[in-house]
Design an enzyme around this catalytic site. Structure first.
Site, PDB file in Angstrom:
ATOM      1  N   LYS A 103       0.852  -1.191   0.000  1.00 27.84           N
ATOM      2  CA  LYS A 103       0.000   0.000   0.000  1.00 27.84           C
ATOM      3  C   LYS A 103       0.877   1.226   0.000  1.00 27.84           C
ATOM      4  CE  LYS A 103      -4.382   1.258   0.274  1.00 27.84           C
ATOM      5  NZ  LYS A 103      -5.546   0.527  -0.253  1.00 27.84           N
TER       6      LYS A 103
HETATM    7  P1  NAD Z   1     -12.847   8.262  -2.982  1.00 34.13           P
HETATM    8  O1  NAD Z   1     -11.806   9.243  -2.644  1.00 34.13           O
HETATM    9  O2  NAD Z   1     -13.262   8.080  -4.392  1.00 34.13           O
HETATM   10  O3  NAD Z   1     -14.192   8.588  -2.139  1.00 34.13           O
HETATM   11  C1  NAD Z   1     -14.196   8.717  -0.755  1.00 34.13           C
HETATM   12  C2  NAD Z   1     -15.570   9.260  -0.342  1.00 34.13           C
HETATM   13  O4  NAD Z   1     -15.633   9.317   1.082  1.00 34.13           O
HETATM   14  C3  NAD Z   1     -15.845  10.680  -0.830  1.00 34.13           C
HETATM   15  O5  NAD Z   1     -17.205  10.771  -1.208  1.00 34.13           O
HETATM   16  C4  NAD Z   1     -15.597  11.519   0.410  1.00 34.13           C
HETATM   17  O6  NAD Z   1     -16.319  12.756   0.390  1.00 34.13           O
HETATM   18  C5  NAD Z   1     -16.121  10.581   1.462  1.00 34.13           C
HETATM   19  N1  NAD Z   1     -15.668  10.917   2.798  1.00 34.13           N
HETATM   20  C6  NAD Z   1     -14.450  11.323   3.204  1.00 34.13           C
HETATM   21  N2  NAD Z   1     -14.448  11.575   4.522  1.00 34.13           N
HETATM   22  C7  NAD Z   1     -15.700  11.307   4.942  1.00 34.13           C
HETATM   23  C8  NAD Z   1     -16.333  11.376   6.206  1.00 34.13           C
HETATM   24  N3  NAD Z   1     -15.678  11.786   7.279  1.00 34.13           N
HETATM   25  N4  NAD Z   1     -17.639  11.007   6.275  1.00 34.13           N
HETATM   26  C9  NAD Z   1     -18.317  10.602   5.174  1.00 34.13           C
HETATM   27  N5  NAD Z   1     -17.771  10.532   3.963  1.00 34.13           N
HETATM   28  C10 NAD Z   1     -16.479  10.867   3.853  1.00 34.13           C
HETATM   29  O7  NAD Z   1     -12.364   6.881  -2.344  1.00 34.13           O
HETATM   30  P2  NAD Z   1     -12.774   5.401  -2.771  1.00 34.13           P
HETATM   31  O8  NAD Z   1     -11.819   4.931  -3.783  1.00 34.13           O
HETATM   32  O9  NAD Z   1     -14.235   5.352  -3.022  1.00 34.13           O
HETATM   33  O10 NAD Z   1     -12.433   4.600  -1.427  1.00 34.13           O
HETATM   34  C11 NAD Z   1     -13.349   4.531  -0.340  1.00 34.13           C
HETATM   35  C12 NAD Z   1     -12.923   3.387   0.575  1.00 34.13           C
HETATM   36  O11 NAD Z   1     -12.932   2.163  -0.158  1.00 34.13           O
HETATM   37  C13 NAD Z   1     -11.532   3.520   1.172  1.00 34.13           C
HETATM   38  O12 NAD Z   1     -11.547   2.964   2.469  1.00 34.13           O
HETATM   39  C14 NAD Z   1     -10.687   2.662   0.251  1.00 34.13           C
HETATM   40  O13 NAD Z   1      -9.513   2.191   0.876  1.00 34.13           O
HETATM   41  C15 NAD Z   1     -11.663   1.542  -0.048  1.00 34.13           C
HETATM   42  N6  NAD Z   1     -11.356   0.790  -1.273  1.00 34.13           N
HETATM   43  C16 NAD Z   1     -11.294   1.421  -2.486  1.00 34.13           C
HETATM   44  C17 NAD Z   1     -11.053   0.670  -3.628  1.00 34.13           C
HETATM   45  C18 NAD Z   1     -11.054   1.286  -4.997  1.00 34.13           C
HETATM   46  O14 NAD Z   1     -10.988   0.525  -5.975  1.00 34.13           O
HETATM   47  N7  NAD Z   1     -11.156   2.593  -5.141  1.00 34.13           N
HETATM   48  C19 NAD Z   1     -10.838  -0.709  -3.527  1.00 34.13           C
HETATM   49  C20 NAD Z   1     -10.923  -1.321  -2.275  1.00 34.13           C
HETATM   50  C21 NAD Z   1     -11.196  -0.563  -1.168  1.00 34.13           C
END
Ligand code: NAD
Length: 410
Positions: A103
Site C-alpha cells: 500500500k
Molecule cells: P474516494 O476518494 O473516491 O471517495 C471517498 C468518499 O468518502 C468521498 O465521497 C468523500 O467525500 C467521502 N468521505 C471522506 N471523509 C468522509 C467522512 N468523514 N464522512 C463521510 N464521507 C467521507 O475513495 P474510494 O476509492 O471510493 O475509497 C473509499 C474506501 O474504499 C476507502 O476505504 C478505500 O480504501 C476503499 N477501497 C477502495 C477501492 C477502490 O478501488 N477505489 C478498492 C478497495 C477498497
C-alpha cells in the site's frame, strides 16, 4: 480506540489462534518486507515549494508481485499504510489472485491542489519510488483521493525510467491500457456480495433498505448497482454530510449532482443528516464506503442495521466488531467485500501483459465468478468451523500465504 495497525493485528491474531500458527510464522507473516518513506517536494503554482511525506509499504510477496492502492489523504501515516498493506496481502489471497500485498500514500489534501500540482506531485512521487516497484514487483492502483488520471500520470512517469510498461500500475483510463469495468469494479463487487449475503438469510436486494457512507468511487458504484438490483438506497453521504430520503434516493440524480458540483452539498433529493446519524439509521444494510475506523466502541450500540458490508478498508474497530457479534449483526469483512477492485486490477494487469483486451461483458462475468467463488469458500469455512465471517476470511487468506511461504522455503 485502536489505530488501524493495531486493529488489523488483532484480527490477524484471532485467526492465527484458530489456526494454531506458530509464533515464528506469525512474526514472519506480520513483518513487512520493505517500508519506504520519502520526501515529495514540488513547486506550487504560486512558486512556493511544498513538501509532503509519501509512503510505500511492501508487506508480503510470498504469492506473487505485491499489489495495493495509492491513497492521497491528509490522515495518511505509516501505521495506516502498514495496516492497509497487510490487508492487501490477506485480500489477494482470499480471492486467490497471484499477488502479495502493498500500500502507498501521500499525506496531502488533494482538493487543496490544482490539477497541475496534483500531476507534479504524482510524478515526483514516482521519481522517488520507481526502482522498487514495477509489473513484476509491486503494482499500485487507485484508492482514496486518487483515480484513473493519477494512474495515467504515474504510468507515464514510470515509463520515462523503464520504457513502455502499461502493467506497472492498474486502474488506468480505458483509453490508456485500462481495463473495461475497473472503475466500477469495487462497488460492483460490493453489490454482488451484498446480494450473496442476503440470499444466505433468505432475503434479496429487492426492497432492502440501504445506507451508504461515502459517495466516491466505491460508494457511487455500490449505490448504482444495488439500486438497479431493486434495493432502496435511503441514505448516502460524503465529507459534506449525509442525505436521507425514506422513499429512496434518486441515485442517478445524486450522481449527476455530485459530478457537477464536486460533492453532495446542496443536493435537494432528501433531508440533511449528520454522518453519525447515517450510521445509526434503521436499515437492513449499512455500507461504510469512506474512511477506516468509523464504527467504534462509542457508536456500535447505536447501529440498527442487520448487515454491515465493509466496502471501505478497516471501517470497524475490533471493539465495535465484538459488539456487533454480541448483537448478532452480520459483518461482511473488507478483505472479502471490497476485493472486486483488486480482482479487476488483476484482469487489467493480465491484459496488459498479453497485449489483449477483454470486453466489459467478460470482465463482469469473471468478476462475478471470482467474487462468488470466494464468498462461498469463506461462508463454508465460517459454517464448518463455527466462526465469524471475518475470522473465516482471515483464516483462508493467512492459510494460503502461510502455505506459499513454507513451500517457497524461508
Ligand atoms: P474516494 O476518494 O473516491 O471517495 C471517498 C468518499 O468518502 C468521498 O465521497 C468523500 O467525500 C467521502 N468521505 C471522506 N471523509 C468522509 C467522512 N468523514 N464522512 C463521510 N464521507 C467521507 O475513495 P474510494 O476509492 O471510493 O475509497 C473509499 C474506501 O474504499 C476507502 O476505504 C478505500 O480504501 C476503499 N477501497 C477502495 C477501492 C477502490 O478501488 N477505489 C478498492 C478497495 C477498497
Amino acid at each position: 480506540m485502536k489505530n488501524a495497525f493495531e486493529a488489523a493485528g488483532q484480527y490477524f491474531e484471532e485467526a492465527a489462534s484458530v489456526m494454531d500458527l506458530s509464533p515464528n510464522m506469525k512474526k514472519l507473516l506480520l513483518t513487512p518486507e520493505r517500508e519506504l518513506k520519502v520526501q515529495v517536494a514540488m513547486k506550487l503554482d504560486n512558486g512556493n515549494i511544498a513538501t509532503f511525506v509519501g509512503y510505500r509499504i511492501q508487506h508480503n510477496s510470498a504469492r506473487g508481485p505485491m499489489k495495493g492502492g495509492l491513497r492521497y489523504h491528509h490522515e495518511v501515516d505509516s501505521d495506516e499504510v502498514l495496516a492497509l498493506a497487510s490487508l492487501m496481502t490477506w485480500k489477494t489471497a482470499v480471492v486467490d489472485l497471484p499477488y502479495g500485498g502493498a500500500k502507498g500514500g501521500i499525506n496531502v489534501r488533494p482538493k487543496d491542489l490544482s490539477t497541475d500540482e496534483l500531476e507534479r506531485l504524482t510524478r515526483k512521487f514516482v521519481d522517488e519510488l520507481h526502482d522498487v516497484i514495477g509489473p513484476d514487483k509491486d503494482i499500485p492502483a487507485p484508492d482514496m483521493g486518487t483515480n484513473a488520471q493519477v494512474m495515467a500520470w504515474f504510468m507515464n512517469q514510470y515509463e520515462k525510467f523503464h520504457g513502455f510498461n502499461p502493467a506497472c500500475v492498474t486502474g488506468k483510463p480505458a483509453e490508456l491500457y485500462g481495463a473495461e469495468g475497473r472503475e466500477e469494479a469495487t462497488g460492483r463487487g460490493v453489490g454482488i456480495l451484498t446480494q450473496a449475503l442476503l440470499r444466505k438469510y433468505q432475503r434479496t436486494a429487492e426492497g432492502a433498505t440501504i445506507a451508504i457512507q461515502g459517495f466516491g468511487n466505491v460508494g457511487t458504484f455500490t449505490a448504482d448497482y444495488l439500486s438497479r438490483a431493486g434495493a432502496k438506497i435511503i441514505a448516502i453521504s460524503d465529507v459534506s454530510g449525509a442525505i436521507l430520503n425514506r422513499d429512496g434516493i434518486d441515485v442517478a440524480a445524486a450522481l449527476a449532482y455530485a459530478k457537477t458540483n464536486g460533492s453532495l452539498s446542496g443536493f435537494s433529493g432528501g433531508e440533511r443528516l449528520s454522518n453519525e446519524g447515517l450510521l445509526a439509521l434503521d436499515v437492513d444494510v449499512l455500507i461504510p464506503a469512506a474512511l477506516g475506523g468509523v464504527l467504534t466502541e462509542e457508536n456500535a450500540n447505536d447501529v440498527r442495521a442487520k448487515f454491515i458490508i465493509e466496502a471501505a478498508n478497516g471501517p470497524t474497530t475490533p471493539e465495535a466488531d465484538m459488539i456487533f457479534r454480541k448483537r448478532e449483526i452480520v459483518v461482511l469483512p473488507d478483505i472479502l467485500a471490497n476485493a472486486g477492485g483488486v480482482t479487476v486490477s488483476y484482469f487489467e494487469w493480465v491484459q496488459n501483459q498479453q497485449y489483449f483486451r477483454w470486453d466489459l461483458e467478460r470482465v463482469r462475468e469473471e468478476l462475478e465468478k471470482t467474487m462468488s467463488r470466494s464468498f462461498d469458500k469463506v461462508w463454508s469455512l465460517a459454517v464448518e468451523k463455527r466462526i465469524h465471517l471475518r475470522t473465516a476470511a482471515y483464516l483462508l487468506g493467512i492459510g494460503r500465504v502461510g502455505r506459499a511461504t513454507v513451500l517457497g522455503g524461508i
